[in-house]
Design a protein around this motif. Structure first.
Motif, PDB file in Angstrom:
ATOM      1  N   LEU A  73      -3.401  38.560 -29.086  1.00  0.00           N
ATOM      2  CA  LEU A  73      -3.160  39.161 -27.729  1.00  0.00           C
ATOM      3  C   LEU A  73      -3.424  38.389 -26.699  1.00  0.00           C
ATOM      4  O   LEU A  73      -2.352  38.474 -25.772  1.00  0.00           O
ATOM      5  CB  LEU A  73      -4.192  40.377 -28.027  1.00  0.00           C
ATOM      6  CG  LEU A  73      -3.907  41.718 -27.115  1.00  0.00           C
ATOM      7  CD1 LEU A  73      -2.557  42.194 -27.731  1.00  0.00           C
ATOM      8  CD2 LEU A  73      -4.800  42.565 -27.246  1.00  0.00           C
ATOM      9  N   PRO A  74      -4.223  37.550 -26.496  1.00  0.00           N
ATOM     10  CA  PRO A  74      -4.424  36.547 -25.424  1.00  0.00           C
ATOM     11  C   PRO A  74      -3.013  35.901 -25.273  1.00  0.00           C
ATOM     12  O   PRO A  74      -2.582  35.682 -24.182  1.00  0.00           O
ATOM     13  CB  PRO A  74      -5.615  35.816 -25.664  1.00  0.00           C
ATOM     14  CG  PRO A  74      -6.442  36.454 -26.508  1.00  0.00           C
ATOM     15  CD  PRO A  74      -5.458  37.070 -27.481  1.00  0.00           C
ATOM     16  N   PHE A  75      -2.544  35.435 -26.396  1.00  0.00           N
ATOM     17  CA  PHE A  75      -1.262  34.502 -26.198  1.00  0.00           C
ATOM     18  C   PHE A  75      -0.201  35.250 -25.838  1.00  0.00           C
ATOM     19  O   PHE A  75       0.619  35.010 -25.028  1.00  0.00           O
ATOM     20  CB  PHE A  75      -1.034  34.087 -27.652  1.00  0.00           C
ATOM     21  CG  PHE A  75       0.187  33.313 -27.978  1.00  0.00           C
ATOM     22  CD1 PHE A  75       0.669  32.216 -27.261  1.00  0.00           C
ATOM     23  CD2 PHE A  75       1.491  34.012 -28.184  1.00  0.00           C
ATOM     24  CE1 PHE A  75       1.713  31.287 -27.723  1.00  0.00           C
ATOM     25  CE2 PHE A  75       2.709  33.357 -28.571  1.00  0.00           C
ATOM     26  CZ  PHE A  75       2.859  32.237 -28.105  1.00  0.00           C
ATOM     27  N   VAL A  76      -0.049  36.646 -26.215  1.00  0.00           N
ATOM     28  CA  VAL A  76       1.115  37.611 -25.662  1.00  0.00           C
ATOM     29  C   VAL A  76       0.963  37.794 -24.449  1.00  0.00           C
ATOM     30  O   VAL A  76       1.845  37.669 -23.784  1.00  0.00           O
ATOM     31  CB  VAL A  76       1.251  38.964 -26.467  1.00  0.00           C
ATOM     32  CG1 VAL A  76       1.881  39.779 -26.288  1.00  0.00           C
ATOM     33  CG2 VAL A  76       1.345  38.657 -28.045  1.00  0.00           C
ATOM     34  N   VAL A  77      -0.162  38.237 -23.963  1.00  0.00           N
ATOM     35  CA  VAL A  77      -0.323  38.316 -22.422  1.00  0.00           C
ATOM     36  C   VAL A  77      -0.214  37.209 -21.725  1.00  0.00           C
ATOM     37  O   VAL A  77       0.455  37.300 -20.577  1.00  0.00           O
ATOM     38  CB  VAL A  77      -1.794  38.823 -22.134  1.00  0.00           C
ATOM     39  CG1 VAL A  77      -2.097  39.257 -20.811  1.00  0.00           C
ATOM     40  CG2 VAL A  77      -1.995  40.374 -22.876  1.00  0.00           C
TER      41      VAL A  77
END
Lengths: 269, 250
Positions: A73-77
């Motif tokens: 998730l942090p990578f996507v955001v």
């Protein structure tokens, strides 16, 4: 009078649920088949035993899926907040990693294991890495469709990068989490079974179902029965992949109905 | 002196001069039409006024542009602050993710508003200004994507008005709309011009005639003529303007 254009809800739901239903169905079939015919346990068919192991496998798959999604998730955001060029590069990176066939999980894991010596840690990290990238790939691909327009519209109103992420991408990423994790569970379940067969020393729950490794001090050599099981499991992985590809079509036809896993879908896409 | 102006502004992108030596004042509470064809430089000029142009790729700028006496093309200028006051409405506005309410309130959220009551009042006033309040009041929590594409330009205008910018930039407003919906949109734009300055770029003289008070005619990246719209359409001073208008009416 003939009516045209009425959506076939059943068809859409059944297609969208293929990636979930097929591997679970196959797993159930294998479980019954194994218990009934392989004579590993002389007790014959025991539904309680089969479902107990199914639940074990499922809980392992759910834990790994949720962890992989949370890790990605942090990578996507972060990727969503980057410029178009870097967003594209992030997508390519996620895509390349996600495209690594699941069959390579075991040899890559074995190599890492040789160096680290930690079985469970290696396995967990490997599954996290491959499934996280799969999640990131699908999440970023969905974002890409409207990204340019949304981005420019909000920038035209004076939004900063972080504000755009807050208003649009955090919400979208969370929606994708809810939406993709059930599919990821079925994918991870396939991997867990696969690894369970090839790498018994990692002691995954389903391995004991097939070969009775719970009781065995050392893993038995591969038998004909195991080879047959492997064929079926590989088929399961392939079916899972095809089913996912098929189900995407139903998402495209009717995003609201296709995204049955979340009530947010209509707001977030 | 106008709040928004440019002096001797030239912009080059990828080695191509988009427009050159543009000196213009954009007086307040009017609709100012930038008239010209695709290669005339009106569309890049519109995007250059709040630095949206540089999102398409690096640009080389000479000359100055000012907003409230602050230089727009300065490294110290906060671009997003300029864009909050000089907002752009996309030519084909698309729904933002979220509800209709979220769409209209997006500009307020960008400005850091969080009080629901105050935001709801602004949203209502903005939708009222574009004559959509009665129609959309029961649908505010519906996804913006469920709205008819015909209504999107008015919704986008409402989103811009809710944030109360000083200037609104819009390329080809009303593009692709049916006559009834474009009438409603143009009425809303005319009403919005009582409190805001709208700068539109268009190649359609009919739209210009109905919307703008002042027209800037450009050709090959240079300003040819600036005058009252009625005057430009009836008795232009420059031969090039006359030819363009005659050709396009024909």
């Amino acid at each position: 009078m003939a009516r045209f254009g009425k959506p076939n809800v059943f068809k859409m739901y059944s297609l969208a649920s293929l990636p979930l239903v097929l591997p679970f169905g196959l797993l159930l079939f294998l479980a019954v088949w194994a218990v009934a015919f392989t004579e590993v346990w002389n007790g014959g068919l025991s539904w309680g035993f089969v479902f107990g192991h199914l639940l074990d496998s499922l809980s392992v798959a759910v834990t790994i899926s949720a962890s992989a999604a949370m890790t990605a998730l942090p990578f996507v955001v972060t990727a969503a907040s980057l410029s178009n060029r870097w967003f594209r590069r992030s997508r390519v990176l996620a895509n390349v990693i996600a495209d690594v066939p699941q069959l390579l999980l075991v040899p890559i894991g074995a190599l890492v294991l040789l160096h680290t010596g930690s079985g469970n840690g290696t396995l967990f990290l490997l599954l996290l890495f491959f499934n996280g990238s799969w999640f990131a790939h699908h999440s970023l691909t969905r974002m890409a469709a409207t990204r340019h327009v949304t981005w420019q519209a909000l920038q035209g109103m004076g939004a900063t990068r972080w504000q755009i992420v807050q208003i649009v991408y955090l919400r979208q990423a969370l929606h994708h989490t809810l939406d993709l994790v059930p599919f990821m569970v079925s994918r991870v379940l396939g991997q867990v079974l696969f690894i369970g067969i090839f790498a018994p020393h990692w002691h995954l729950a389903p391995a004991s179902l097939w070969l009775g490794w719970t009781a065995a001090a050392t893993p038995p050599p591969l038998s004909l029965t195991t080879a047959e099981l492997l064929v079926l499991l590989t088929t399961s992985l392939i079916l899972n992949y095809l089913a996912y590809r098929l189900s995407r079509r139903s998402w495209e036809v009717s995003p609201t109905l296709g995204h049955f896993c979340t009530a947010w879908s209509e707001y977030c896409e | 002196m106008s709040e928004l102006r440019c002096h001797d502004l030239t912009v080059v992108q990828n080695g191509q001069t988009l427009f050159s030596n543009v000196t213009l004042d954009f007086p307040g509470q009017q609709v100012i039409g930038l008239l010209g064809d695709r290669n005339s430089g009106v569309f890049p000029l519109l995007r250059a006024l709040n630095r949206m142009l540089e999102l398409d790729g690096p640009i080389d700028v000479s000359g100055q542009a000012y907003y409230q006496d602050k230089e727009i093309y300065s490294r110290r200028t906060k671009v997003n602050v300029i864009r909050q006051m000089v907002v752009t409405i996309p030519t084909n506005p698309l729904p933002l993710p979220g509800s209709i309410y979220d769409h209209v309130a997006a500009g307020l959220k960008i400005r850091g508003w969080s009080r629901p009551v105050a935001m709801a009042e602004r949203v209502e006033a903005a939708l009222e200004a574009v004559r959509l309040w009665d129609r959309l009041r029961p649908l505010l929590n519906q996804p913006a994507a469920s709205l008819s594409p015909e209504l999107m330009p008015r919704l986008a205008l409402a989103a811009a008005l809710a944030a109360k910018p000083t200037h609104i930039l819009w390329a080809e407003p009303g593009a692709g709309l049916d006559p009834i919906e474009s009438d409603l949109l143009f009425d809303a734009i005319r009403r919005a011009a009582q409190e805001h300055t709208l700068i539109i770029a268009t190649s359609q003289i009919q739209h210009l005639a109905r919307l703008s008070d002042i027209t800037v005619f450009m050709q090959n990246g240079e300003v040819v003529e600036v005058n009252q719209t009625a005057r430009i359409l009836e008795r232009p001073n420059e031969r090039a303007t006359e030819l363009f208008i005659t050709e396009h009416f024909a």
